[in-house]
Design an enzyme around this catalytic site. Structure first.
Site, PDB file in Angstrom:
ATOM      1  N   ASP A  52      -3.268   4.692  -3.291  1.00 18.10           N
ATOM      2  CA  ASP A  52      -3.477   3.931  -4.202  1.00 18.10           C
ATOM      3  C   ASP A  52      -4.804   2.966  -4.239  1.00 18.10           C
ATOM      4  OD1 ASP A  52      -2.435   2.605  -1.837  1.00 18.10           O
ATOM      5  OD2 ASP A  52      -1.952   0.726  -4.062  1.00 18.10           O
ATOM      6  N   LYS A  62      -9.196   1.962   0.242  1.00 16.87           N
ATOM      7  CA  LYS A  62      -8.056   2.598   1.330  1.00 16.87           C
ATOM      8  C   LYS A  62      -8.480   3.562   2.761  1.00 16.87           C
ATOM      9  CE  LYS A  62      -5.367  -0.169  -1.438  1.00 16.87           C
ATOM     10  NZ  LYS A  62      -3.693  -0.459  -1.291  1.00 16.87           N
ATOM     11  N   ARG A 103      -4.938  -1.039  -5.140  1.00 15.78           N
ATOM     12  CA  ARG A 103      -4.591  -1.862  -5.239  1.00 15.78           C
ATOM     13  C   ARG A 103      -4.479  -2.591  -4.161  1.00 15.78           C
ATOM     14  NH1 ARG A 103       1.000  -3.920  -8.473  1.00 15.78           N
ATOM     15  NH2 ARG A 103      -0.340  -2.819  -9.842  1.00 15.78           N
ATOM     16  N   SER A 143       2.039  -1.750  -4.955  1.00 10.44           N
ATOM     17  CA  SER A 143       1.187  -0.617  -4.323  1.00 10.44           C
ATOM     18  C   SER A 143       0.887  -0.357  -6.169  1.00 10.44           C
ATOM     19  CB  SER A 143       2.026   0.488  -3.812  1.00 10.44           C
ATOM     20  OG  SER A 143       2.063   0.390  -3.524  1.00 10.44           O
ATOM     21  N   ASP A 149       6.504   0.708  -5.833  1.00 18.52           N
ATOM     22  CA  ASP A 149       6.072  -0.299  -4.911  1.00 18.52           C
ATOM     23  C   ASP A 149       5.528  -1.337  -6.335  1.00 18.52           C
ATOM     24  OD1 ASP A 149       6.500  -1.994  -2.825  1.00 18.52           O
ATOM     25  OD2 ASP A 149       4.389  -0.449  -2.660  1.00 18.52           O
ATOM     26  N   SER A 192       3.848   0.031   1.721  1.00 15.22           N
ATOM     27  CA  SER A 192       5.009  -0.205   1.666  1.00 15.22           C
ATOM     28  C   SER A 192       5.815   0.252   0.512  1.00 15.22           C
ATOM     29  CB  SER A 192       5.060  -1.813   0.585  1.00 15.22           C
ATOM     30  OG  SER A 192       4.252  -1.277   0.160  1.00 15.22           O
ATOM     31  N   GLY A 239      -1.924  -2.441   5.419  1.00 20.31           N
ATOM     32  CA  GLY A 239      -2.209  -3.240   6.294  1.00 20.31           C
ATOM     33  C   GLY A 239      -3.097  -4.892   5.730  1.00 20.31           C
ATOM     34  N   THR A 256       0.739  -1.139   0.230  1.00 11.65           N
ATOM     35  CA  THR A 256       0.202   0.270  -0.139  1.00 11.65           C
ATOM     36  C   THR A 256       0.837   1.284   0.141  1.00 11.65           C
ATOM     37  OG1 THR A 256      -1.620  -0.645   1.061  1.00 11.65           O
ATOM     38  CG2 THR A 256      -1.387   1.655   1.282  1.00 11.65           C
TER      39      THR A 256
END
Length: 280
Positions: free
Chosen positions: A69, A85, A71, A221, A218, A181, A99, A53
């Protein structure tokens, strides 16, 4: 006889208390040797599933911008390309969650209902610090086993408030924050472009660049960019304000001319049975 019976009961109670104290010891290491033997016999220990994330938040003059994001991953699999999110806590408070999606949804839903009951009881606006206190106490109680890393933002009578809550319950209050992340990639954008007393449009552009950097740098993400702008007089949700990875679909079917596939081997088998007559 009575004294002896009393002494016996007292002795039994003392032994029972000693057993209970032994069972309530803080550290239980009885499975260490078992796990070592299982490892020697070729059984591997269970591994955690990586999550991904990119969350961010930034304060501007008069409000807060939260970004995320879209994903959702299951290890190496992209489970959802366009999930949400940024969670609702109160009309003036929102929270980005990284998480385990079930943990972030359950925790934010619990806090949202608690704040709603407080507003009905007091007749006053929810305080961002109250939401932070409820969240960090709940997460600290479970010592990090509730996988929820949160970016909390809101505006109340004390002005804009922005902070982070780690899965084990520690908190930070900063003018700009990142989580997940992709947080390092997003933080590089904030450290290069943040300035005090930003306008709303400058904060939106900065949060957009930060989330976009996390999406492209990342692996965990991806998807689109969601932003939530929180002002003193209300909020605005910019759902999918940028879709950098928009998927395109073919409008025409695939056409393969005869002979495109090379036949390497051909086998014909005849099965026995009665012949059937077909009327023309």
């Amino acid at each position: 006889g009575i004294n002896a019976e009393y002494m016996g009961i007292s002795r039994s109670l003392q032994l029972g208390i000693m057993v209970m104290d032994t069972e309530r010891c803080a550290f239980d290491l009885e499975n260490v040797d078992r796990n070592a033997e299982l490892t020697k016999s070729g059984h591997s220990l269970p591994k955690f599933r990586k999550t991904g994330t990119t969350l961010c938040g930034v304060i501007f003059k008069g409000g807060v911008v939260l970004g995320a994001d879209t994903r959702a991953t299951e290890g190496d699999i992209v489970a959802d390309k366009n999930c949400e999110k940024i969670h609702y806590l109160a009309p003036n408070i929102y929270c980005g969650g990284a998480g385990t999606s079930a943990d972030t949804s359950a925790v934010t839903g619990m806090v949202s209902s608690t704040l709603s009951l407080q507003r009905l009881s007091s007749g006053k606006q929810s305080r961002v610090l109250a939401a932070q206190t409820i969240l960090k106490r709940h997460l600290f109680r479970y010592q990090g086993h509730v996988s929820a890393a949160l970016v909390l933002g809101g505006v109340d009578v004390h002005g804009p408030y922005l902070g982070t809550i780690a899965p084990h319950g520690s908190t930070d209050r900063l003018p700009f924050v990142t989580m997940g992340s992709g947080s390092l990639a997003a933080m590089s954008v904030f450290e290069a472009g943040f300035k005090s007393d930003m306008t709303e449009q400058e904060a939106i552009a900065l949060a957009h660049r930060a989330i976009s950097r996390g999406i492209f740098e990342d692996m965990g993400s991806g998807g689109n960019v969601d932003l939530r702008i929180i002002r003193k007089d209300g909020t605005e949700y910019m759902r999918n304000m940028d879709t950098p990875n928009k998927r395109t679909f073919r409008t025409k079917p695939y056409i393969f001319p005869p002979g495109s596939a090379v036949v390497l081997k051909e086998t014909i088998e005849h099965f026995g049975g009665e012949q059937m007559e077909v009327d023309n």
